[in-house]
Design a protein around this motif. Sequence first.
Motif, PDB file in Angstrom:
ATOM      1  N   LEU A 149     -44.190  -9.540 -25.200  1.00 45.84           N
ATOM      2  CA  LEU A 149     -43.077 -10.700 -25.250  1.00 45.84           C
ATOM      3  C   LEU A 149     -42.482  -9.989 -26.294  1.00 45.84           C
ATOM      4  CD1 LEU A 149     -41.603 -13.376 -24.826  1.00 45.84           C
ATOM      5  CD2 LEU A 149     -43.202 -14.480 -26.429  1.00 45.84           C
ATOM      6  N   SER A 150     -40.964  -9.691 -25.925  1.00 45.40           N
ATOM      7  CA  SER A 150     -40.042  -9.075 -27.071  1.00 45.40           C
ATOM      8  C   SER A 150     -38.816  -9.953 -26.907  1.00 45.40           C
ATOM      9  CB  SER A 150     -39.879  -7.627 -26.302  1.00 45.40           C
ATOM     10  OG  SER A 150     -40.983  -6.834 -26.548  1.00 45.40           O
ATOM     11  N   ILE A 151     -38.452 -10.677 -27.512  1.00 45.72           N
ATOM     12  CA  ILE A 151     -37.462 -11.654 -27.797  1.00 45.72           C
ATOM     13  C   ILE A 151     -36.458 -11.131 -28.478  1.00 45.72           C
ATOM     14  CG2 ILE A 151     -36.787 -13.931 -28.535  1.00 45.72           C
ATOM     15  CD1 ILE A 151     -39.915 -14.502 -28.381  1.00 45.72           C
ATOM     16  N   PRO A 152     -35.129 -10.991 -28.170  1.00 45.99           N
ATOM     17  CA  PRO A 152     -33.865 -10.744 -28.887  1.00 45.99           C
ATOM     18  C   PRO A 152     -33.582 -11.884 -29.681  1.00 45.99           C
ATOM     19  CG  PRO A 152     -33.554 -10.180 -26.420  1.00 45.99           C
ATOM     20  CD  PRO A 152     -34.634 -11.158 -26.622  1.00 45.99           C
ATOM     21  N   SER A 153     -33.592 -11.758 -30.915  1.00 51.44           N
ATOM     22  CA  SER A 153     -33.609 -12.815 -31.772  1.00 51.44           C
ATOM     23  C   SER A 153     -32.193 -13.642 -31.744  1.00 51.44           C
ATOM     24  CB  SER A 153     -33.788 -12.510 -33.339  1.00 51.44           C
ATOM     25  OG  SER A 153     -33.371 -11.359 -33.658  1.00 51.44           O
ATOM     26  N   ALA A 154     -31.006 -12.759 -31.326  1.00 52.88           N
ATOM     27  CA  ALA A 154     -29.992 -13.860 -31.190  1.00 52.88           C
ATOM     28  C   ALA A 154     -30.124 -14.542 -30.092  1.00 52.88           C
ATOM     29  CB  ALA A 154     -28.730 -12.708 -30.643  1.00 52.88           C
ATOM     30  N   SER A 155     -31.259 -14.484 -29.109  1.00 58.29           N
ATOM     31  CA  SER A 155     -31.128 -15.595 -27.950  1.00 58.29           C
ATOM     32  C   SER A 155     -31.770 -16.695 -28.299  1.00 58.29           C
ATOM     33  CB  SER A 155     -32.140 -14.937 -26.972  1.00 58.29           C
ATOM     34  OG  SER A 155     -33.475 -14.830 -27.396  1.00 58.29           O
ATOM     35  N   LEU A 156     -32.274 -16.739 -29.639  1.00 59.03           N
ATOM     36  CA  LEU A 156     -32.671 -17.922 -30.234  1.00 59.03           C
ATOM     37  C   LEU A 156     -31.580 -18.770 -30.840  1.00 59.03           C
ATOM     38  CD1 LEU A 156     -36.078 -16.474 -31.809  1.00 59.03           C
ATOM     39  CD2 LEU A 156     -36.029 -18.077 -29.738  1.00 59.03           C
ATOM     40  N   ASP A 157     -30.279 -18.398 -31.124  1.00 64.19           N
ATOM     41  CA  ASP A 157     -29.285 -19.103 -31.597  1.00 64.19           C
ATOM     42  C   ASP A 157     -29.413 -19.568 -32.950  1.00 64.19           C
ATOM     43  OD1 ASP A 157     -27.567 -18.683 -29.361  1.00 64.19           O
ATOM     44  OD2 ASP A 157     -28.579 -20.460 -28.474  1.00 64.19           O
ATOM     45  N   GLY A 158     -30.368 -18.971 -33.828  1.00 62.41           N
ATOM     46  CA  GLY A 158     -30.656 -19.365 -35.113  1.00 62.41           C
ATOM     47  C   GLY A 158     -31.616 -20.560 -35.255  1.00 62.41           C
ATOM     48  N   LYS A 159     -32.226 -20.848 -34.258  1.00 62.74           N
ATOM     49  CA  LYS A 159     -33.196 -22.182 -34.005  1.00 62.74           C
ATOM     50  C   LYS A 159     -34.570 -21.413 -34.298  1.00 62.74           C
ATOM     51  CE  LYS A 159     -30.113 -24.783 -31.375  1.00 62.74           C
ATOM     52  NZ  LYS A 159     -29.786 -25.213 -29.938  1.00 62.74           N
ATOM     53  N   HIS A 160     -35.449 -22.401 -34.679  1.00 58.23           N
ATOM     54  CA  HIS A 160     -36.962 -22.009 -34.403  1.00 58.23           C
ATOM     55  C   HIS A 160     -37.293 -21.756 -33.068  1.00 58.23           C
ATOM     56  CE1 HIS A 160     -41.180 -22.344 -35.131  1.00 58.23           C
ATOM     57  NE2 HIS A 160     -40.993 -22.263 -36.734  1.00 58.23           N
ATOM     58  N   PRO A 161     -38.070 -20.836 -32.827  1.00 59.69           N
ATOM     59  CA  PRO A 161     -38.726 -20.382 -31.539  1.00 59.69           C
ATOM     60  C   PRO A 161     -39.144 -21.478 -30.983  1.00 59.69           C
ATOM     61  CG  PRO A 161     -39.373 -18.731 -33.061  1.00 59.69           C
ATOM     62  CD  PRO A 161     -38.641 -19.876 -33.922  1.00 59.69           C
ATOM     63  N   ARG A 162     -39.761 -22.629 -31.686  1.00 59.73           N
ATOM     64  CA  ARG A 162     -40.539 -23.934 -31.070  1.00 59.73           C
ATOM     65  C   ARG A 162     -39.439 -24.748 -30.311  1.00 59.73           C
ATOM     66  NH1 ARG A 162     -40.847 -25.902 -36.318  1.00 59.73           N
ATOM     67  NH2 ARG A 162     -42.821 -24.974 -36.678  1.00 59.73           N
ATOM     68  N   GLU A 163     -38.140 -24.601 -30.608  1.00 57.71           N
ATOM     69  CA  GLU A 163     -37.009 -25.086 -29.934  1.00 57.71           C
ATOM     70  C   GLU A 163     -36.824 -24.609 -28.521  1.00 57.71           C
ATOM     71  OE1 GLU A 163     -34.036 -26.584 -32.543  1.00 57.71           O
ATOM     72  OE2 GLU A 163     -35.011 -25.802 -34.219  1.00 57.71           O
ATOM     73  N   ASN A 164     -37.142 -23.682 -28.261  1.00 60.31           N
ATOM     74  CA  ASN A 164     -36.907 -22.934 -27.006  1.00 60.31           C
ATOM     75  C   ASN A 164     -38.275 -22.824 -26.095  1.00 60.31           C
ATOM     76  OD1 ASN A 164     -36.940 -20.616 -24.972  1.00 60.31           O
ATOM     77  ND2 ASN A 164     -35.141 -19.855 -26.153  1.00 60.31           N
ATOM     78  N   ALA A 165     -38.202 -23.740 -24.803  1.00 65.79           N
ATOM     79  CA  ALA A 165     -39.025 -24.161 -24.041  1.00 65.79           C
ATOM     80  C   ALA A 165     -39.725 -22.880 -23.335  1.00 65.79           C
ATOM     81  CB  ALA A 165     -38.792 -25.112 -23.103  1.00 65.79           C
ATOM     82  N   GLU A 166     -38.822 -21.888 -22.920  1.00 68.53           N
ATOM     83  CA  GLU A 166     -39.552 -20.620 -22.326  1.00 68.53           C
ATOM     84  C   GLU A 166     -40.224 -19.909 -23.294  1.00 68.53           C
ATOM     85  OE1 GLU A 166     -38.122 -16.577 -20.223  1.00 68.53           O
ATOM     86  OE2 GLU A 166     -36.724 -18.080 -20.715  1.00 68.53           O
ATOM     87  N   VAL A 167     -39.737 -19.877 -24.622  1.00 71.69           N
ATOM     88  CA  VAL A 167     -40.721 -18.965 -25.675  1.00 71.69           C
ATOM     89  C   VAL A 167     -42.033 -19.625 -25.965  1.00 71.69           C
ATOM     90  CG1 VAL A 167     -40.845 -18.073 -27.888  1.00 71.69           C
ATOM     91  CG2 VAL A 167     -38.784 -18.011 -26.845  1.00 71.69           C
ATOM     92  N   VAL A 168     -41.896 -21.028 -26.108  1.00 73.74           N
ATOM     93  CA  VAL A 168     -43.112 -21.702 -26.421  1.00 73.74           C
ATOM     94  C   VAL A 168     -44.053 -21.508 -25.059  1.00 73.74           C
ATOM     95  CG1 VAL A 168     -43.891 -24.237 -26.389  1.00 73.74           C
ATOM     96  CG2 VAL A 168     -41.867 -23.596 -27.753  1.00 73.74           C
ATOM     97  N   ALA A 169     -43.446 -21.740 -23.816  1.00 71.85           N
ATOM     98  CA  ALA A 169     -44.638 -21.537 -22.775  1.00 71.85           C
ATOM     99  C   ALA A 169     -45.072 -20.111 -22.666  1.00 71.85           C
ATOM    100  CB  ALA A 169     -43.795 -21.846 -21.386  1.00 71.85           C
TER     101      ALA A 169
END
Length: 183
Positions: A149-169
């Motif tokens: 899992l390699s996440i471009p941090s900009a895709s999180l829009d400055g939010k904690h990753p727990r606020e992104n359902a796809e990242v959580v799953a």
Amino acid sequence: MADNSNSTVLVLVGSLRAASVNRQLAELAVETAPAGVTLALFDRLGELPFYNEDIDTGSVPEPVAALREAAGRADAALVITPEYNGSIPGVLKNAIDWLSRPFGSSALKDKPLAVVGAALGQYGGVWAHDETRKSFGIAGPRVVEDLDLSIPSASLDGKHPRENAEVVARLRDIVGKLVAEIG
């Protein structure tokens, strides 16, 4: 299939920054761990001296002993890291070097290991993640290549990753599959 309840997964974070996205991913992994699985964050990588074979003798520095003991207690490892200048952060590479010894019988020998993380840029740290897998693969663990899992941090829009359902799953799925790899 083995019963992997009551399993322990060592978590190493390649960033020392308190507010790093990768530390937040580690928090999320701990929060969403499957029932009966303990994710044990080793949060002392910054205390490790640079690897030096001259001090890797019977009595190693205390932070090194603590790292090796944590790795020895673990059934698997999850490495969460950013990418620094296209490669592995120095603090993580140093931990890999300490964990690779004693050569051929390290504390993580043959234990399953997965590498994930987030980084600036459109690829989310792929180079660092690939290099980390390569280094750990040589150091002794059994790297599970398809757990990534390699996440471009900009895709999180400055939010904690727990606020992104796809990242959580995806992270929950990776931890579950990593635990399933325990022998």
